[in-house]
Design a protein around this motif. Structure first.
Motif, short mmCIF file in Angstrom:
data_model
loop_
_atom_site.label_atom_id
_atom_site.label_comp_id
_atom_site.label_asym_id
_atom_site.label_seq_id
_atom_site.Cartn_x
_atom_site.Cartn_y
_atom_site.Cartn_z
N VAL A 66 -51.91 66.23 121.02
CA VAL A 66 -51.40 65.47 119.88
C VAL A 66 -50.24 66.23 119.26
O VAL A 66 -50.34 67.43 118.99
CB VAL A 66 -52.52 65.23 118.85
N MET A 67 -49.15 65.55 119.02
CA MET A 67 -47.94 66.22 118.55
C MET A 67 -48.17 66.95 117.23
O MET A 67 -47.65 68.06 117.03
CB MET A 67 -46.81 65.21 118.39
N ASP B 179 -47.80 52.48 112.87
CA ASP B 179 -48.41 53.74 112.42
C ASP B 179 -47.86 54.89 113.26
O ASP B 179 -48.61 55.73 113.75
CB ASP B 179 -49.93 53.64 112.57
N LEU B 180 -46.55 54.93 113.38
CA LEU B 180 -45.89 55.84 114.31
C LEU B 180 -45.68 57.22 113.67
O LEU B 180 -44.58 57.61 113.31
CB LEU B 180 -44.55 55.27 114.78
N HIS B 181 -46.78 57.95 113.53
CA HIS B 181 -46.70 59.31 113.02
C HIS B 181 -46.97 60.30 114.14
O HIS B 181 -47.25 59.91 115.29
CB HIS B 181 -47.66 59.51 111.85
N SER C 146 -49.93 59.93 116.44
CA SER C 146 -49.95 58.81 117.39
C SER C 146 -49.05 59.08 118.59
O SER C 146 -48.66 58.16 119.30
CB SER C 146 -49.50 57.52 116.69
N ILE C 147 -48.74 60.35 118.78
CA ILE C 147 -47.88 60.75 119.89
C ILE C 147 -48.57 61.89 120.63
O ILE C 147 -49.03 62.85 120.02
CB ILE C 147 -46.50 61.21 119.38
N THR D 52 -43.44 62.57 126.84
CA THR D 52 -43.84 62.00 125.56
C THR D 52 -44.47 60.64 125.78
O THR D 52 -43.89 59.78 126.44
CB THR D 52 -42.61 61.85 124.63
N LYS D 53 -45.66 60.43 125.18
CA LYS D 53 -46.34 59.14 125.24
C LYS D 53 -46.73 58.72 123.83
O LYS D 53 -47.26 59.52 123.05
CB LYS D 53 -47.61 59.23 126.10
N VAL D 54 -46.51 57.45 123.52
CA VAL D 54 -46.86 56.89 122.21
C VAL D 54 -48.15 56.09 122.37
O VAL D 54 -48.26 55.24 123.25
CB VAL D 54 -45.74 55.99 121.67
N ILE D 55 -49.14 56.37 121.52
CA ILE D 55 -50.45 55.75 121.64
C ILE D 55 -50.81 55.03 120.33
O ILE D 55 -50.09 55.09 119.34
CB ILE D 55 -51.53 56.81 121.97
#
Length: 433
Positions: free
Chosen positions: A126-127, A239-241, A244-245, A252-255
């Motif tokens: 998790v980023m 909810d792109l915080h 969530s990456i 890089t993947k966005v979840i």
């Protein structure tokens, strides 16, 4: 494209029931070569709403997410429809089609059991956790700006015919419960005397009282809320915080787009930028020696600037190269200078508005993550109350000051400069040569 329909899941899977389900589902048992009995299953969810299972075999692994008719955070006290997982699954499928390099693959969705199986990301972390440990991500700005440009452009009027766009807008408009959470937790509760609010007290008491009594500021936030409620520019992650990456230094993947809804593009970009800046203000609290994390702070601010510049460049390029059936189809790809210049001016004027929205939503996110209900680990993991309060106070003051400006902030560079100035004034960021 899947239909978004109701679900009836009632109980959490455990190791035995999940193995039985996998064995009875050919699409999933095939992933593991039919060897279901030897699978290792662990519940790894750390979010507020859902349960997440890591299912690992000798040759394959999947992540399975289950949504129950309540929020995990409430322990069953807060009822929620399981339908939220259907919206998340559909959003993942749309985003994966538009930005396949940066979205995990969905392998299976079961509406009746409210269960979704997707690619398990490894060795990704998790980023947010990586940034707390000051891990550098040299390719992140390029990756996430690509994701944002491709997904926001691809679901907007710049790319879609009006009928197709309206159908998608109507579909995701039914993600009512999670949108209500967004609207309440981001735009309403932090600016009122809500019992759900919390902050480092008494250190921030004065700032919070001033903020919550500032009518002009609250009217500014109300205008941003109105835009979120009424604009349908593109399909947002919602909810792109940095939680969530999932990423490595090279991927890089966005979840987790369960809050997906159509809205202003600057909302997604702003939520991301706001969370990166929160981490920037928190960095000195993790130092073993004064100034140790100054270079990493510079890295964060550089990422913020690169994200915006990369997004704007790539979005404009998509508008030039692929007008499709969208709003610029009447201009098309004519070779005349007037056509090119007019099209470019139209796109850049739109991007100027997106930039101002990005900065404003970033500030609202910084405020709500500091004094609202849902905080961020960047601050919550700071054990020392004094260090935490200094970081929170500086980020809060920065966000309030920028939102209060009658003409906003001119550029993303100005936002980063203001963040650096407030960090320095709080004595948290040493002067760099």
């Amino acid at each position: 494209m899947m239909d978004v329909t109701g679900t009836i899941a009632a109980t959490v899977f455990n190791e035995d029931t999940l193995k039985a389900y996998l064995a009875s589902t050919p699409r999933l048992s095939h992933v593991f070569g039919g060897e279901v009995d030897s699978l290792r299953i662990h519940e790894i969810g750390d979010g507020n709403l859902n349960f997440v299972f890591f299912v690992r075999g000798d040759k394959a692994a999947l992540a399975l997410k289950q949504a129950l008719p309540y929020s995990r955070m409430s322990g069953g006290a807060r009822a929620l429809t399981c339908e939220r997982l259907a919206f998340e699954t559909k959003a993942l499928q749309i985003f994966a089609r538009l930005a396949p390099a940066h979205v995990p693959a969905v392998h299976h969705y079961d509406a009746e059991r409210s269960l979704m199986a997707q690619e398990f990301l490894s060795p990704h972390i998790v980023m947010r956790k990586g940034m707390i440990e000051a891990i550098a991500y040299p390719h992140f700005a390029d990756h996430i700006s690509t994701y944002l440009a491709q997904c926001l452009h691809g679901t907007s009027d710049f790319a879609l015919a009006a009928t197709e766009k309206r159908e998608l807008v109507a579909d995701f408009a039914r993600n009512i419960e999670l949108c209500e959470i967004t609207e309440r937790l981001i735009f309403t509760e932090p600016f009122t005397n809500s019992p759900n609010n919390r902050w480092t007290s008494p250190a921030l008491d004065g700032q919070v009282a001033q903020l919550q009594s500032n009518v002009a500021l609250k009217l500014r936030v109300a205008a941003l809320k109105q835009k979120f409620l009424t604009r349908t520019d593109a399909l947002l992650h919602g909810d792109l915080h940095s939680g969530s990456i999932m990423l490595t230094p090279d991927d890089t993947k966005v979840i987790d787009p369960e809050f997906a809804v159509f809205g202003p593009m600057g909302f997604d970009i702003g939520i991301l930028v706001g969370n990166l800046l929160l981490n920037y203000f928190a960095q000195p609290a993790y130092e073993a020696s004064v100034g140790e994390r100054g270079p990493y702070g510079d890295h964060i601010l550089a990422m913020v600037q690169e994200i915006w510049s990369g997004f704007a460049f790539k979005f404009a390029a998509l508008c030039r190269e692929a007008p499709g059936d969208g709003i610029l189809s009447c201009v098309g790809l004519e070779s005349s200078d007037d056509a090119r210049q007019g099209r470019n001016a139209f796109v850049h004027a739109y991007l100027d508005e997106v930039l101002q929205d990005t900065i404003s939503y970033a500030c609202v996110e910084m405020i709500r993550r500091t004094i609202g209900r849902a905080h961020t680990l960047d601050y919550d993991l700071i054990v020392d109350d004094g260090l935490r309060a200094k970081a929170e106070s500086a980020s809060l003051a920065c966000a309030v000051e920028i939102l209060a400006r009658p003409v906003g902030v001119g550029s993303i560079t100005d936002l980063c400069r203001a963040s650096r100035d407030f960090a320095r004034s709080a004595g948290r960021q040493p002067q760099m040569p």
